[in-house]
Design an enzyme around this catalytic site. Structure first.
Site, PDB file in Angstrom:
ATOM      1  N   ASP A  16       3.410  49.992  11.019  1.00 56.89           N
ATOM      2  CA  ASP A  16       2.634  50.964  10.240  1.00 56.89           C
ATOM      3  C   ASP A  16       2.261  52.206  11.033  1.00 56.89           C
ATOM      4  O   ASP A  16       2.488  53.325  10.570  1.00 56.89           O
ATOM      5  CB  ASP A  16       1.369  50.305   9.667  1.00 56.89           C
ATOM      6  CG  ASP A  16       1.716  49.358   8.531  1.00 56.89           C
ATOM      7  OD1 ASP A  16       2.376  49.808   7.582  1.00 56.89           O
ATOM      8  OD2 ASP A  16       1.353  48.170   8.611  1.00 56.89           O
ATOM      9  N   ARG A  97     -13.752  49.663  17.158  1.00 55.93           N
ATOM     10  CA  ARG A  97     -13.410  50.867  16.394  1.00 55.93           C
ATOM     11  C   ARG A  97     -14.183  52.122  16.806  1.00 55.93           C
ATOM     12  O   ARG A  97     -13.591  53.189  16.955  1.00 55.93           O
ATOM     13  CB  ARG A  97     -13.568  50.603  14.890  1.00 55.93           C
ATOM     14  CG  ARG A  97     -12.679  49.463  14.391  1.00 55.93           C
ATOM     15  CD  ARG A  97     -11.223  49.679  14.768  1.00 55.93           C
ATOM     16  NE  ARG A  97     -10.332  48.644  14.300  1.00 55.93           N
ATOM     17  CZ  ARG A  97      -9.528  47.921  15.081  1.00 55.93           C
ATOM     18  NH1 ARG A  97      -9.545  48.114  16.392  1.00 55.93           N
ATOM     19  NH2 ARG A  97      -8.717  47.033  14.584  1.00 55.93           N
ATOM     20  N   ASP A 126     -12.052  48.810   8.653  1.00 53.89           N
ATOM     21  CA  ASP A 126     -11.734  49.646   9.809  1.00 53.89           C
ATOM     22  C   ASP A 126     -11.621  51.126   9.468  1.00 53.89           C
ATOM     23  O   ASP A 126     -12.032  51.985  10.241  1.00 53.89           O
ATOM     24  CB  ASP A 126     -10.457  49.140  10.485  1.00 53.89           C
ATOM     25  CG  ASP A 126     -10.711  47.863  11.280  1.00 53.89           C
ATOM     26  OD1 ASP A 126     -11.876  47.656  11.706  1.00 53.89           O
ATOM     27  OD2 ASP A 126      -9.774  47.076  11.484  1.00 53.89           O
ATOM     28  N   SER A 177      -2.035  38.899   9.607  1.00 55.89           N
ATOM     29  CA  SER A 177      -2.475  40.176  10.143  1.00 55.89           C
ATOM     30  C   SER A 177      -3.483  39.863  11.248  1.00 55.89           C
ATOM     31  O   SER A 177      -4.495  39.207  10.999  1.00 55.89           O
ATOM     32  CB  SER A 177      -3.113  40.989   9.018  1.00 55.89           C
ATOM     33  OG  SER A 177      -3.919  41.993   9.585  1.00 55.89           O
TER      34      SER A 177
HETATM   35  N1  ARG Z   1     -12.829  41.368   9.067  1.00 56.75           N
HETATM   36  C1  ARG Z   1     -12.997  41.816  10.400  1.00 56.75           C
HETATM   37  C2  ARG Z   1     -13.731  43.106  10.469  1.00 56.75           C
HETATM   38  O1  ARG Z   1     -13.816  43.777   9.485  1.00 56.75           O
HETATM   39  C3  ARG Z   1     -11.703  41.881  11.166  1.00 56.75           C
HETATM   40  C4  ARG Z   1     -10.605  42.706  10.584  1.00 56.75           C
HETATM   41  C5  ARG Z   1      -9.470  42.676  11.534  1.00 56.75           C
HETATM   42  N2  ARG Z   1      -8.176  42.811  11.012  1.00 56.75           N
HETATM   43  C6  ARG Z   1      -7.275  41.804  10.907  1.00 56.75           C
HETATM   44  N3  ARG Z   1      -6.053  42.143  10.794  1.00 56.75           N
HETATM   45  N4  ARG Z   1      -7.594  40.567  10.940  1.00 56.75           N
HETATM   46  O2  ARG Z   1     -14.246  43.460  11.503  1.00 56.75           O
END
Ligand code: ARG
Length: 399
Positions: A16, A97, A126, A177
């Protein structure tokens, strides 16, 4: 006229973010894409990632090691806040982030870029964290999120990339993911999308299955200085070393697996699996040391602050004024949170078995049931009379 001239793109090396490079240039008229990969201890080789960005059309490909700052400035402050989203998730992804956003903004300023970009879709948390953090740090920068708008399926994305020399993933790409850094792994999608199905063992990397963990418990002692973990078993450790070492010991005992249905900011419930051995141990130990060194009212009041802190960090408000104000409160409470906590690691549990502090408020002379007892028992009677007076009056007048 394109949407921006020069863009700094948060880059992971995946399909991506790679496709974002030609897409920004071809579809959105961007003249120059600079990529930025942050080394957060995800354990991937970053040199091939650096080269892949250049092959995909980046004019410049930067890799920045921010592991130390990630732990010191982000993870440690979350530990001081005992931050567990919905009482369970230690925010491994959420904490990374705002740091990546800060880097994007710094590089954009350094290179005279007019926008930053990221590869987040429109469904996750994110995107919110990147966008709001960027706006807080430099409201003049544009924010481009191609994957939020391009509407391509996975297959279409791969096909688009192939037109611009971006190879399709070699191995049949994982159905999951996964986001990974020093604080742990966040795993979603694939069979995990059915909340009733037990996660397959293959998704775990940092934590052993209980059937494979040692049959003997292991004791460790964690030292804290002003709420920050500084040593393991009496040996001083720098922040990154400490997290790495704890991930290994605790992971070896199967500690830090979390399986939860989580409420995202965008209103979606998602099933997420985490493994976060060091953070789970450290937050437990830290909370315990606070119970020894903080007064009852500070401990209890801080719980509410912690909830709010956790919520706003999860929801992308790291650089908000409320977060800064909560930090000031939390920092003040940590001045005496120094000492050691002993834990027994065994079969998926990190059980606290002892704690010690020079600043302990635990007073044996008051707590003891032996003849050493210094507590004035008679004083209790008068205290209870006054304490219970409103209730007594209420009862006497109740008809
Ligand atoms: N749900 C978690 C958050 O919002 C992790 C998201 C991470 N992404 C993944 N591909 N698992 O912080």
């Amino acid at each position: 006229m394109g949407r921006a001239k020069k863009v700094v793109l948060a880059y992971s090396g995946g399909v991506d973010t790679s496709v974002c490079i030609p897409y920004l240039k071809q579809e959105w008229g961007v003249e120059e894409v600079i990529t930025l990969a942050a080394d957060l201890g995800q354990g991937e080789e970053l040199e091939p990632i650096r080269e892949k960005a250049l092959k995909s059309g980046a004019s410049e490909s930067l890799v920045v090691d921010v592991k130390d700052s990630f732990i010191k400035d982000y993870a440690f402050s979350a530990i001081q806040a005992n931050a567990l989203y919905e009482n369970r998730y230690p925010l491994g992804t959420a904490l990374a982030r705002p740091l990546i956003a800060k880097l994007l903004v710094e590089v954009a300023q350094q290179y005279g870029a007019d926008a930053i970009a990221h590869g987040c879709t429109g469904k996750g948390n994110d995107q919110v964290r990147f966008d709001v953090s960027t706006a807080a740090l430099n409201p003049n920068l544009k924010i481009l999120a191609p994957a939020r708008e391009w509407g391509m399926s996975r297959e279409e994305t791969i096909a688009y990339g192939e037109r611009f020399g971006i190879p399709a993933p070699v191995k049949k790409s994982s159905p999951y993911s996964i986001d990974k850094n020093l604080l742990g792994r966040s795993i979603e999608a694939g069979v995990l999308e059915d909340p009733a199905i037990e996660p397959p063992e293959e998704i775990y990397e940092m934590t052993k299955a209980i059937s494979d963990t040692p049959n003997e418990p292991e004791y460790i002692e964690i030292g804290f200085t002003k709420g920050v973990p500084t040593s393991i078993n009496g040996q001083p450790k720098n922040p990154v070393e400490l997290i790495e070492a704890l991930n290994l010991v605790a992971g070896n005992h199967g500690i830090g697996r979390i399986d939860m249905i989580e409420n995202r900011l965008v209103g979606i419930k998602s099933r997420e699996i985490y493994e976060s051995p060091a953070m789970v141990v450290l937050i437990n130990a830290h909370r315990d040391l606070e119970s020894l060194t903080l007064t009852a009212d500070v401990t209890q009041y801080k719980r509410g602050i912690e909830q709010t802190y956790t919520q706003i960090v999860y929801n992308g408000l790291w650089y908000s004024p409320l977060k800064v104000a909560l930090d000031a409160f939390i920092q003040k409470t940590q001045e005496r949170v120094s000492g050691t906590v002993r834990l027994k690691l065994f079969k998926g549990n990190a059980t606290i078995v002892g704690r010690h502090s020079e600043n302990s408020l635990y007073t044996p002379d008051l707590a003891t049931y032996s003849s050493e007892d210094q507590f004035d028992h008679k004083a209790a009677e008068g205290f209870i009379y006054v304490w219970g007076l409103p209730t007594r009056v209420w009862s006497q007048n109740g008809k």
